[in-house]
Design an enzyme around this catalytic site. Sequence first.
Site, mmCIF file in Angstrom:
data_model
loop_
_atom_site.group_PDB
_atom_site.id
_atom_site.type_symbol
_atom_site.label_atom_id
_atom_site.label_comp_id
_atom_site.label_asym_id
_atom_site.label_seq_id
_atom_site.Cartn_x
_atom_site.Cartn_y
_atom_site.Cartn_z
ATOM 1 N N HIS A 314 -4.850 -13.811 9.400
ATOM 2 C CA HIS A 314 -3.693 -13.041 9.844
ATOM 3 C C HIS A 314 -2.609 -14.011 10.277
ATOM 4 C CE1 HIS A 314 -1.274 -10.061 11.945
ATOM 5 N NE2 HIS A 314 -1.941 -9.164 11.249
ATOM 6 N N ASP A 371 -7.957 -4.704 8.039
ATOM 7 C CA ASP A 371 -8.236 -4.206 6.700
ATOM 8 C C ASP A 371 -9.657 -4.467 6.236
ATOM 9 O OD1 ASP A 371 -5.780 -3.064 6.191
ATOM 10 O OD2 ASP A 371 -4.880 -5.003 5.784
HETATM 11 N N1 ACO Z 1 -9.407 -16.647 2.499
HETATM 12 C C1 ACO Z 1 -9.461 -17.991 2.352
HETATM 13 N N2 ACO Z 1 -8.586 -18.857 2.877
HETATM 14 C C2 ACO Z 1 -7.586 -18.344 3.600
HETATM 15 C C3 ACO Z 1 -7.449 -16.960 3.825
HETATM 16 C C4 ACO Z 1 -8.416 -16.097 3.239
HETATM 17 N N3 ACO Z 1 -8.331 -14.787 3.407
HETATM 18 N N4 ACO Z 1 -6.370 -16.726 4.569
HETATM 19 C C5 ACO Z 1 -5.819 -17.916 4.838
HETATM 20 N N5 ACO Z 1 -6.570 -18.916 4.242
HETATM 21 C C6 ACO Z 1 -6.338 -20.348 4.360
HETATM 22 C C7 ACO Z 1 -5.169 -20.807 3.495
HETATM 23 O O1 ACO Z 1 -5.598 -21.194 2.220
HETATM 24 C C8 ACO Z 1 -4.636 -21.955 4.315
HETATM 25 O O2 ACO Z 1 -5.493 -23.054 4.108
HETATM 26 P P1 ACO Z 1 -4.885 -24.574 4.139
HETATM 27 O O3 ACO Z 1 -4.360 -24.767 5.542
HETATM 28 O O4 ACO Z 1 -6.040 -25.445 3.813
HETATM 29 O O5 ACO Z 1 -3.803 -24.615 3.113
HETATM 30 C C9 ACO Z 1 -4.828 -21.515 5.768
HETATM 31 O O6 ACO Z 1 -5.948 -20.603 5.725
HETATM 32 C C10 ACO Z 1 -3.622 -20.797 6.363
HETATM 33 O O7 ACO Z 1 -3.295 -19.709 5.514
HETATM 34 P P2 ACO Z 1 -1.824 -19.175 5.236
HETATM 35 O O8 ACO Z 1 -1.796 -18.427 3.955
HETATM 36 O O9 ACO Z 1 -0.864 -20.322 5.399
HETATM 37 O O10 ACO Z 1 -1.628 -18.176 6.455
HETATM 38 P P3 ACO Z 1 -0.513 -17.086 6.557
HETATM 39 O O11 ACO Z 1 -0.317 -16.835 7.991
HETATM 40 O O12 ACO Z 1 0.685 -17.470 5.748
HETATM 41 O O13 ACO Z 1 -1.145 -15.792 5.825
HETATM 42 C C11 ACO Z 1 -2.423 -13.869 5.383
HETATM 43 C C12 ACO Z 1 -1.781 -14.767 6.468
HETATM 44 C C13 ACO Z 1 -1.381 -13.508 4.308
HETATM 45 C C14 ACO Z 1 -2.892 -12.574 6.036
HETATM 46 C C15 ACO Z 1 -3.603 -14.641 4.739
HETATM 47 O O14 ACO Z 1 -4.542 -14.954 5.739
HETATM 48 C C16 ACO Z 1 -4.259 -13.844 3.615
HETATM 49 O O15 ACO Z 1 -3.824 -13.924 2.460
HETATM 50 N N6 ACO Z 1 -5.355 -13.065 3.921
HETATM 51 C C17 ACO Z 1 -5.960 -12.216 2.940
HETATM 52 C C18 ACO Z 1 -5.134 -10.954 2.727
HETATM 53 C C19 ACO Z 1 -5.243 -9.989 3.894
HETATM 54 O O16 ACO Z 1 -6.332 -9.698 4.379
HETATM 55 N N7 ACO Z 1 -4.098 -9.416 4.287
HETATM 56 C C20 ACO Z 1 -4.015 -8.413 5.381
HETATM 57 C C21 ACO Z 1 -3.246 -8.927 6.540
HETATM 58 S S1 ACO Z 1 -3.340 -7.802 7.857
HETATM 59 C C22 ACO Z 1 -2.213 -6.624 7.507
HETATM 60 O O17 ACO Z 1 -1.262 -6.788 6.805
HETATM 61 C C23 ACO Z 1 -2.499 -5.312 8.098
#
Ligand code: ACO
Length: 436
Positions: A314, A371
């Site tokens: 998140h 979610d």
């Molecule tokens: N699975 C694996 N790796 C992940 C995940 C995941 N679900 N989420 C983040 N990471 C990793 C990224 O690859 C990144 O790794 P790095 O530092 O080695 O490059 C690190 O964790 C940080 O991730 P970001 O994408 O930079 O975090 P951001 O805050 O931009 O994104 C998000 C948050 C979009 C929710 C992301 O965690 C994601 O895509 N999760 C899956 C989709 C999801 O569940 N969305 C629902 C959000 S809640 C809502 O909207 C109600």
Amino acid sequence: MYDREKMKEGKATLEIGKKKIKLDILKGTEGELGIDISQLRAKTKLITVDEGYCNTGSCISDITFINGEKGILRHRGYGIEALAENCRFVEVAYLIIYGELPTPKQAQNFSLLLEKHSDLHSSLINHFEGFPPDAPPMAIMSAMLNATMCLHKELLNTSSKGKVFDNTAAHLISKVRTIAAWAYRKANGLTFNHPNPFLKYCENFLHMMFSMPYNEYVVHPDVEKALNLFLILHADHEQNCSTSSVRLVGSSHTYLFSSVSAGVCALWGPLHGGANTAVIKMLTDIHKTGKKLSHYIEMAKDKDNDYRLMGFGHRVYKNFDPRARILKKQVDKMFESLQIDDPLLEIAKKLEEIALTDDYFIERKLYPNIDFYSGILLRTIGIPKEMYPVLFSIGRMPGWISNWREMLMQKHPIGRPRQIYNGPAPRDFPIDKMNK
Ligand code: ACO
């Protein structure tokens, strides 16, 4: 409404070459601090760069407080746990929009207003008929919100208070539920059920979704409770992607209905409101292939693979999402009381267990978000996965309305971010492309 002067808490110094400028630091009621850069460009000709707005406060708001590090979520000062335990969705909607929990009289008037505006204009049936059965329900939702305004000219307003606002907000909270149910009925080749004025908000939605001719849907109290909880937990979440979209669109003084229709589009994506559908797809895929869970965990960790563990991570919560905790408890309760056995729940629990002990997820503070379990809850109610983001949009409606209203009441300027241009430097137009 805030008083900027009273929020000032010291100064930050910015050094640009030999020049030093002082910027106000503003302090919120929960102690969070922000540097006020509203005069930065005027004073220095510089802008800030912050892709994804990870460090940018776009507003000063009274509605929702989140502390992502501690896993805290409060609406108007009330903890999400207390609201989930003691309220119905309609009461939380009132709180989020108007700032206080309703008195019994206010609750009654609000319910009457919702009931009055629950049905869709008869001409809108033709619009629904025009969509193909496989039309994405989020596209229908967004389109129908705009179409509704064409038939209710009284909705073409930007009032942020008084009766006009009350009615517009009630139209929206009530009609979004009818549009959602009709989108489902259309996709399944079923006739439309009109709202029943004797049913409560969630019961009415389930009736419009599932009642058949001569076979009224009987709502199980646990199912009604679960739906109420789902909607409460989605009611607002401060400046997320869809709410920011609603504010940005509304900042041009466009109508409430068109602003939230943009919110629906923003919510649709799998990184936001589409994640609950993506979680169920992921769990179903794991179940079907029968591959080990470690295979999926390794894929999610692989930098060369776009695969992510959906429902994990998140932008704000770097601790457990408090909503996920509440929802997981309800899912467990419901499965027990309705005696349901769903292999996807077992897979989800094991996946969570593995991820929470894996260094990759621990180091990045990736915990299950709301979610991760919400799709399982909706699936148990009998709602198909294409409809999950639509249900999310019903829940998020009070938050969108409240943020749109707050922005207008605070007289925000039109939203217009800047950029740093990094394209080609000026160059001559090619001679061979010139008009001869
Ligand atoms: N699975 C694996 N790796 C992940 C995940 C995941 N679900 N989420 C983040 N990471 C990793 C990224 O690859 C990144 O790794 P790095 O530092 O080695 O490059 C690190 O964790 C940080 O991730 P970001 O994408 O930079 O975090 P951001 O805050 O931009 O994104 C998000 C948050 C979009 C929710 C992301 O965690 C994601 O895509 N999760 C899956 C989709 C999801 O569940 N969305 C629902 C959000 S809640 C809502 O909207 C109600």
